[in-house]
Design an enzyme around this catalytic site. Sequence first.
Site, PDB file in Angstrom:
ATOM      1  N   PHE A 112       0.833  -1.204   0.000  1.00 29.13           N
ATOM      2  CA  PHE A 112       0.000   0.000   0.000  1.00 29.13           C
ATOM      3  C   PHE A 112       0.866   1.251   0.000  1.00 29.13           C
ATOM      4  O   PHE A 112       0.651   2.168  -0.796  1.00 29.13           O
ATOM      5  CB  PHE A 112      -0.951  -0.004   1.202  1.00 29.13           C
ATOM      6  CG  PHE A 112      -1.594   1.330   1.462  1.00 29.13           C
ATOM      7  CD1 PHE A 112      -2.486   1.880   0.541  1.00 29.13           C
ATOM      8  CD2 PHE A 112      -1.307   2.038   2.606  1.00 29.13           C
ATOM      9  CE1 PHE A 112      -3.068   3.125   0.778  1.00 29.13           C
ATOM     10  CE2 PHE A 112      -1.890   3.273   2.849  1.00 29.13           C
ATOM     11  CZ  PHE A 112      -2.770   3.818   1.929  1.00 29.13           C
ATOM     12  N   TYR A 113       1.867   1.318   0.878  1.00 26.02           N
ATOM     13  CA  TYR A 113       2.706   2.508   0.958  1.00 26.02           C
ATOM     14  C   TYR A 113       3.539   2.701  -0.309  1.00 26.02           C
ATOM     15  O   TYR A 113       3.730   3.830  -0.765  1.00 26.02           O
ATOM     16  CB  TYR A 113       3.591   2.479   2.205  1.00 26.02           C
ATOM     17  CG  TYR A 113       2.811   2.769   3.458  1.00 26.02           C
ATOM     18  CD1 TYR A 113       2.104   3.964   3.597  1.00 26.02           C
ATOM     19  CD2 TYR A 113       2.747   1.854   4.496  1.00 26.02           C
ATOM     20  CE1 TYR A 113       1.369   4.239   4.744  1.00 26.02           C
ATOM     21  CE2 TYR A 113       2.021   2.121   5.642  1.00 26.02           C
ATOM     22  CZ  TYR A 113       1.328   3.312   5.754  1.00 26.02           C
ATOM     23  OH  TYR A 113       0.601   3.582   6.890  1.00 26.02           O
ATOM     24  N   LYS A 114       4.011   1.613  -0.887  1.00 29.39           N
ATOM     25  CA  LYS A 114       4.745   1.720  -2.155  1.00 29.39           C
ATOM     26  C   LYS A 114       3.844   2.279  -3.253  1.00 29.39           C
ATOM     27  O   LYS A 114       4.248   3.157  -4.015  1.00 29.39           O
ATOM     28  CB  LYS A 114       5.290   0.354  -2.578  1.00 29.39           C
ATOM     29  CG  LYS A 114       6.469  -0.149  -1.790  1.00 29.39           C
ATOM     30  CD  LYS A 114       6.872  -1.541  -2.262  1.00 29.39           C
ATOM     31  CE  LYS A 114       7.979  -2.122  -1.455  1.00 29.39           C
ATOM     32  NZ  LYS A 114       9.303  -1.639  -1.831  1.00 29.39           N
TER      33      LYS A 114
END
Length: 185
Positions: A129-131
Amino acid sequence: AVRMAQAEADVPATSLFGADRRLCSADVLSPLEVRARIEVAVLNFLATLSSPSSPAIPVLPLISRKSTNCSLRSGLLSDVSSVYLSYAFCKRSLMRENDAKAFVRVWKVMEMCYKILGEGKLVTQRELFYKLLSDSPKYFSCQRHVNQTIQDVVSLLRCTRQSLGIMASSRGALIGRLVLHVCVC
Protein backbone atom coordinates in the site's frame (compact mmCIF):
# COMPACT_ATOMS: atom_id res chain seq x y z
CA ALA A 1 8.53 -23.81 -19.56
CA VAL A 2 6.89 -26.70 -21.40
CA ARG A 3 3.91 -26.56 -19.02
CA MET A 4 3.54 -22.81 -19.60
CA ALA A 5 3.75 -23.24 -23.38
CA GLN A 6 1.07 -25.95 -23.22
CA ALA A 7 -1.12 -23.72 -21.05
CA GLU A 8 -0.74 -20.86 -23.53
CA ALA A 9 -1.65 -23.19 -26.41
CA ASP A 10 -4.89 -24.19 -24.65
CA VAL A 11 -5.95 -20.60 -23.95
CA PRO A 12 -9.01 -19.39 -25.81
CA ALA A 13 -8.40 -16.34 -28.00
CA THR A 14 -11.55 -14.60 -26.79
CA SER A 15 -10.19 -13.87 -23.33
CA LEU A 16 -8.36 -10.59 -22.77
CA PHE A 17 -5.77 -12.04 -20.44
CA GLY A 18 -5.89 -15.58 -21.70
CA ALA A 19 -7.70 -16.90 -18.63
CA ASP A 20 -9.04 -20.32 -19.51
CA ARG A 21 -12.52 -20.35 -18.03
CA ARG A 22 -12.26 -24.11 -17.40
CA LEU A 23 -9.26 -23.61 -15.09
CA CYS A 24 -10.47 -21.27 -12.39
CA SER A 25 -8.15 -22.09 -9.52
CA ALA A 26 -5.59 -20.28 -7.41
CA ASP A 27 -2.26 -22.06 -7.86
CA VAL A 28 0.85 -21.91 -5.72
CA LEU A 29 3.49 -20.83 -8.24
CA SER A 30 7.17 -20.03 -8.30
CA PRO A 31 8.23 -16.41 -8.89
CA LEU A 32 9.30 -17.31 -12.44
CA GLU A 33 5.88 -18.78 -13.23
CA VAL A 34 4.07 -15.72 -11.82
CA ARG A 35 6.30 -13.37 -13.81
CA ALA A 36 5.58 -15.46 -16.92
CA ARG A 37 1.82 -15.14 -16.32
CA ILE A 38 2.18 -11.38 -15.92
CA GLU A 39 4.14 -11.22 -19.17
CA VAL A 40 1.45 -13.25 -20.95
CA ALA A 41 -1.23 -10.88 -19.59
CA VAL A 42 0.69 -7.87 -20.89
CA LEU A 43 1.26 -9.47 -24.30
CA ASN A 44 -2.41 -10.43 -24.60
CA PHE A 45 -3.43 -6.90 -23.63
CA LEU A 46 -1.08 -5.38 -26.21
CA ALA A 47 -2.30 -7.81 -28.88
CA THR A 48 -5.86 -6.72 -28.17
CA LEU A 49 -4.90 -3.05 -28.37
CA SER A 50 -3.10 -3.52 -31.67
CA SER A 51 -5.89 -5.57 -33.23
CA PRO A 52 -6.98 -3.90 -36.48
CA SER A 53 -10.55 -5.15 -36.09
CA SER A 54 -11.26 -3.82 -32.57
CA PRO A 55 -8.43 -1.93 -30.86
CA ALA A 56 -10.59 -0.76 -27.95
CA ILE A 57 -11.04 -2.78 -24.77
CA PRO A 58 -14.63 -2.38 -23.57
CA VAL A 59 -14.47 -4.57 -20.45
CA LEU A 60 -12.01 -6.25 -18.09
CA PRO A 61 -13.13 -9.83 -17.36
CA LEU A 62 -12.35 -10.89 -13.80
CA ILE A 63 -13.36 -13.97 -11.87
CA SER A 64 -16.04 -13.04 -9.35
CA ARG A 65 -14.70 -12.92 -5.77
CA LYS A 66 -18.06 -13.38 -4.10
CA SER A 67 -18.25 -16.08 -1.43
CA THR A 68 -20.80 -17.98 -3.52
CA ASN A 69 -18.14 -18.39 -6.22
CA CYS A 70 -15.45 -20.28 -4.30
CA SER A 71 -14.84 -23.41 -2.29
CA LEU A 72 -11.93 -25.00 -0.46
CA ARG A 73 -10.57 -28.45 -1.26
CA SER A 74 -8.05 -30.17 0.98
CA GLY A 75 -5.64 -32.70 -0.42
CA LEU A 76 -6.24 -36.31 0.63
CA LEU A 77 -2.61 -37.43 0.63
CA SER A 78 -1.04 -34.13 1.62
CA ASP A 79 -1.74 -31.06 3.67
CA VAL A 80 -2.01 -28.90 0.54
CA SER A 81 -5.30 -27.07 0.13
CA SER A 82 -6.56 -25.32 -2.97
CA VAL A 83 -9.11 -22.58 -3.42
CA TYR A 84 -11.19 -23.24 -6.50
CA LEU A 85 -13.18 -20.48 -8.10
CA SER A 86 -16.19 -21.41 -10.20
CA TYR A 87 -17.10 -20.08 -13.60
CA ALA A 88 -18.76 -16.81 -12.56
CA PHE A 89 -17.13 -13.71 -14.04
CA CYS A 90 -17.71 -10.03 -13.45
CA LYS A 91 -16.88 -7.33 -15.95
CA ARG A 92 -15.43 -3.88 -15.46
CA SER A 93 -16.25 -1.32 -18.12
CA LEU A 94 -13.60 1.19 -19.08
CA MET A 95 -16.29 3.71 -19.90
CA ARG A 96 -17.03 4.40 -16.22
CA GLU A 97 -14.46 6.36 -14.20
CA ASN A 98 -14.37 4.06 -11.15
CA ASP A 99 -14.02 0.95 -13.30
CA ALA A 100 -11.26 2.61 -15.33
CA LYS A 101 -9.39 3.36 -12.09
CA ALA A 102 -9.81 -0.27 -11.02
CA PHE A 103 -8.39 -1.32 -14.38
CA VAL A 104 -5.29 0.87 -13.86
CA ARG A 105 -4.93 -0.43 -10.29
CA VAL A 106 -4.70 -4.00 -11.61
CA TRP A 107 -1.83 -3.04 -13.90
CA LYS A 108 -0.06 -1.08 -11.16
CA VAL A 109 -0.24 -4.00 -8.71
CA MET A 110 0.94 -6.46 -11.37
CA GLU A 111 3.84 -4.11 -12.19
CA MET A 112 4.83 -3.86 -8.52
CA CYS A 113 4.56 -7.64 -8.03
CA TYR A 114 6.69 -8.19 -11.12
CA LYS A 115 9.39 -5.95 -9.60
CA ILE A 116 9.13 -7.53 -6.15
CA LEU A 117 9.41 -11.06 -7.54
CA GLY A 118 12.34 -10.04 -9.75
CA GLU A 119 14.17 -8.78 -6.67
CA GLY A 120 13.38 -11.99 -4.76
CA LYS A 121 11.64 -10.08 -2.00
CA LEU A 122 8.37 -10.39 -0.09
CA VAL A 123 6.20 -7.50 1.06
CA THR A 124 3.24 -7.21 3.38
CA GLN A 125 -0.04 -5.85 2.07
CA ARG A 126 0.60 -2.72 4.12
CA GLU A 127 4.09 -2.24 2.63
CA LEU A 128 2.59 -2.66 -0.83
CA PHE A 129 0.00 0.00 0.00
CA TYR A 130 2.71 2.51 0.96
CA LYS A 131 4.75 1.72 -2.16
CA LEU A 132 1.69 2.21 -4.37
CA LEU A 133 0.58 5.30 -2.46
CA SER A 134 3.93 6.97 -3.10
CA ASP A 135 4.02 5.78 -6.73
CA SER A 136 0.37 6.37 -7.71
CA PRO A 137 -1.58 8.36 -5.08
CA LYS A 138 -4.36 9.10 -7.57
CA TYR A 139 -5.27 5.40 -7.74
CA PHE A 140 -4.43 4.10 -4.26
CA SER A 141 -5.83 6.42 -1.62
CA CYS A 142 -6.66 3.71 0.93
CA GLN A 143 -5.68 0.19 1.97
CA ARG A 144 -9.03 -1.14 0.73
CA HIS A 145 -8.09 -0.28 -2.89
CA VAL A 146 -4.90 -2.32 -2.57
CA ASN A 147 -6.65 -5.27 -0.90
CA GLN A 148 -9.38 -5.44 -3.56
CA THR A 149 -6.87 -5.08 -6.38
CA ILE A 150 -4.73 -7.88 -4.96
CA GLN A 151 -7.84 -10.07 -5.07
CA ASP A 152 -8.41 -9.02 -8.68
CA VAL A 153 -4.83 -9.90 -9.63
CA VAL A 154 -5.10 -13.25 -7.82
CA SER A 155 -8.27 -13.98 -9.80
CA LEU A 156 -6.77 -12.79 -13.05
CA LEU A 157 -3.48 -14.69 -12.81
CA ARG A 158 -4.98 -17.68 -10.94
CA CYS A 159 -2.23 -17.75 -8.33
CA THR A 160 -2.11 -17.26 -4.58
CA ARG A 161 -1.30 -13.96 -2.90
CA GLN A 162 1.87 -15.55 -1.52
CA SER A 163 2.90 -16.50 -5.06
CA LEU A 164 2.71 -12.78 -5.94
CA GLY A 165 5.24 -12.05 -3.18
CA ILE A 166 2.58 -10.52 -0.93
CA MET A 167 1.95 -11.74 2.58
CA ALA A 168 -0.53 -10.77 5.22
CA SER A 169 1.01 -9.70 8.47
CA SER A 170 -0.51 -9.36 11.89
CA ARG A 171 0.59 -6.63 14.27
CA GLY A 172 3.93 -7.21 15.86
CA ALA A 173 5.13 -9.78 13.34
CA LEU A 174 8.89 -9.92 12.85
CA ILE A 175 10.77 -10.74 9.69
CA GLY A 176 14.44 -11.56 9.48
CA ARG A 177 17.04 -12.87 11.88
CA LEU A 178 16.15 -12.77 15.52
CA VAL A 179 18.61 -13.34 18.34
CA LEU A 180 17.31 -13.88 21.85
CA HIS A 181 19.62 -13.40 24.78
CA VAL A 182 18.50 -15.14 27.93
CA CYS A 183 19.76 -13.61 31.10
CA VAL A 184 19.72 -15.82 34.15
CA CYS A 185 19.87 -13.66 37.21
